[in-house]
Scaffold this motif. Structure first.
Motif, PDB file in Angstrom:
ATOM      1  N   LYS A  11       0.922  -1.183   0.115  1.00  0.00           N
ATOM      2  CA  LYS A  11      -0.053   0.086  -0.024  1.00  0.00           C
ATOM      3  C   LYS A  11       0.869   1.195  -0.014  1.00  0.00           C
ATOM      4  O   LYS A  11       0.335   2.232  -0.592  1.00  0.00           O
ATOM      5  CB  LYS A  11      -0.880  -0.184   1.202  1.00  0.00           C
ATOM      6  N   GLU A  12       1.961   1.409   0.894  1.00  0.00           N
ATOM      7  CA  GLU A  12       2.894   2.567   0.621  1.00  0.00           C
ATOM      8  C   GLU A  12       3.401   2.574  -0.604  1.00  0.00           C
ATOM      9  O   GLU A  12       3.567   3.773  -1.133  1.00  0.00           O
ATOM     10  CB  GLU A  12       4.026   2.234   1.546  1.00  0.00           C
ATOM     11  N   TYR A  29      -7.031  -2.273  -6.631  1.00  0.00           N
ATOM     12  CA  TYR A  29      -5.758  -2.664  -7.158  1.00  0.00           C
ATOM     13  C   TYR A  29      -5.337  -3.778  -6.262  1.00  0.00           C
ATOM     14  O   TYR A  29      -4.824  -4.727  -6.798  1.00  0.00           O
ATOM     15  CB  TYR A  29      -5.008  -1.420  -7.298  1.00  0.00           C
ATOM     16  N   MET A  30      -5.483  -3.706  -5.247  1.00  0.00           N
ATOM     17  CA  MET A  30      -4.952  -4.512  -4.140  1.00  0.00           C
ATOM     18  C   MET A  30      -5.871  -5.988  -4.480  1.00  0.00           C
ATOM     19  O   MET A  30      -5.244  -6.940  -4.333  1.00  0.00           O
ATOM     20  CB  MET A  30      -5.024  -4.153  -2.575  1.00  0.00           C
ATOM     21  N   ASP A  35      -3.178 -10.598  -4.147  1.00  0.00           N
ATOM     22  CA  ASP A  35      -3.173 -12.201  -3.837  1.00  0.00           C
ATOM     23  C   ASP A  35      -2.376 -12.912  -4.826  1.00  0.00           C
ATOM     24  O   ASP A  35      -1.779 -14.154  -4.561  1.00  0.00           O
ATOM     25  CB  ASP A  35      -4.541 -12.761  -3.522  1.00  0.00           C
ATOM     26  N   ASP A  36      -2.776 -12.755  -6.108  1.00  0.00           N
ATOM     27  CA  ASP A  36      -2.020 -13.503  -7.212  1.00  0.00           C
ATOM     28  C   ASP A  36      -0.728 -13.266  -7.213  1.00  0.00           C
ATOM     29  O   ASP A  36       0.258 -14.319  -7.535  1.00  0.00           O
ATOM     30  CB  ASP A  36      -2.641 -13.120  -8.417  1.00  0.00           C
ATOM     31  N   TYR A  58       7.470  -6.922  -5.452  1.00  0.00           N
ATOM     32  CA  TYR A  58       6.907  -5.624  -5.413  1.00  0.00           C
ATOM     33  C   TYR A  58       6.804  -5.085  -7.044  1.00  0.00           C
ATOM     34  O   TYR A  58       6.035  -4.322  -7.603  1.00  0.00           O
ATOM     35  CB  TYR A  58       7.352  -4.607  -4.541  1.00  0.00           C
ATOM     36  N   LYS A  59       7.926  -5.358  -7.728  1.00  0.00           N
ATOM     37  CA  LYS A  59       8.071  -5.224  -9.236  1.00  0.00           C
ATOM     38  C   LYS A  59       6.780  -5.733 -10.007  1.00  0.00           C
ATOM     39  O   LYS A  59       6.389  -5.115 -10.768  1.00  0.00           O
ATOM     40  CB  LYS A  59       9.358  -5.334  -9.899  1.00  0.00           C
ATOM     41  N   MET A  60       6.754  -7.058  -9.726  1.00  0.00           N
ATOM     42  CA  MET A  60       5.599  -7.842 -10.491  1.00  0.00           C
ATOM     43  C   MET A  60       4.003  -7.162  -9.889  1.00  0.00           C
ATOM     44  O   MET A  60       3.354  -7.204 -10.551  1.00  0.00           O
ATOM     45  CB  MET A  60       5.720  -9.300 -10.018  1.00  0.00           C
ATOM     46  N   PHE A  61       4.119  -6.950  -8.699  1.00  0.00           N
ATOM     47  CA  PHE A  61       2.918  -6.506  -7.968  1.00  0.00           C
ATOM     48  C   PHE A  61       2.537  -5.033  -8.782  1.00  0.00           C
ATOM     49  O   PHE A  61       1.448  -4.626  -9.083  1.00  0.00           O
ATOM     50  CB  PHE A  61       3.111  -6.397  -6.528  1.00  0.00           C
ATOM     51  N   LEU A  62       3.607  -4.202  -8.765  1.00  0.00           N
ATOM     52  CA  LEU A  62       3.342  -2.855  -9.438  1.00  0.00           C
ATOM     53  C   LEU A  62       3.332  -2.854 -11.062  1.00  0.00           C
ATOM     54  O   LEU A  62       2.959  -1.840 -11.371  1.00  0.00           O
ATOM     55  CB  LEU A  62       4.443  -1.992  -8.783  1.00  0.00           C
ATOM     56  N   LYS A  63       3.667  -4.078 -11.584  1.00  0.00           N
ATOM     57  CA  LYS A  63       3.685  -4.230 -13.038  1.00  0.00           C
ATOM     58  C   LYS A  63       4.710  -3.369 -13.865  1.00  0.00           C
ATOM     59  O   LYS A  63       4.402  -2.875 -14.590  1.00  0.00           O
ATOM     60  CB  LYS A  63       2.148  -3.964 -13.617  1.00  0.00           C
ATOM     61  N   ASP A  64       5.839  -3.240 -12.981  1.00  0.00           N
ATOM     62  CA  ASP A  64       6.819  -2.168 -13.548  1.00  0.00           C
ATOM     63  C   ASP A  64       8.401  -2.800 -13.184  1.00  0.00           C
ATOM     64  O   ASP A  64       8.677  -2.493 -12.006  1.00  0.00           O
ATOM     65  CB  ASP A  64       6.672  -0.914 -13.014  1.00  0.00           C
TER      66      ASP A  64
END
Length: 70
Positions: A11-12, A29-30, A35-36, A58-64
């Motif tokens: 979230k941060e 978005y969360m 979870d995936d 986090y890179k995967m989560f943020l898609k960057d």
């Protein structure tokens, strides 16, 4: 890192790297992505992901994958 801690950091990072997301868009978005991503990294279903892998998480989560998360 456990899932609760990873959620808090996620979230941060959303606030920092995707400031266009506000209010319910953050929760959407969360709900859609966290979870995936967690399941992808917690392959043994231990409830923990090694801290060394969290930058990739986090890179995967943020898609960057270009982010410099140190």
């Amino acid at each position: 890192m456990d899932k609760k801690g990873a959620t808090s950091v996620a979230k941060e990072l959303l606030a920092e790297w995707k400031p266009e997301l506000k209010g319910t868009k953050v929760e959407d978005y969360m709900n859609y992505n966290f979870d995936d991503t967690w399941d992808h990294f917690d392959v043994n279903k231990t409830g923990h992901v090694e801290i060394e892998r969290m930058s990739s998480f986090y890179k995967m989560f943020l898609k960057d994958y270009t982010l410099d998360l140190q």
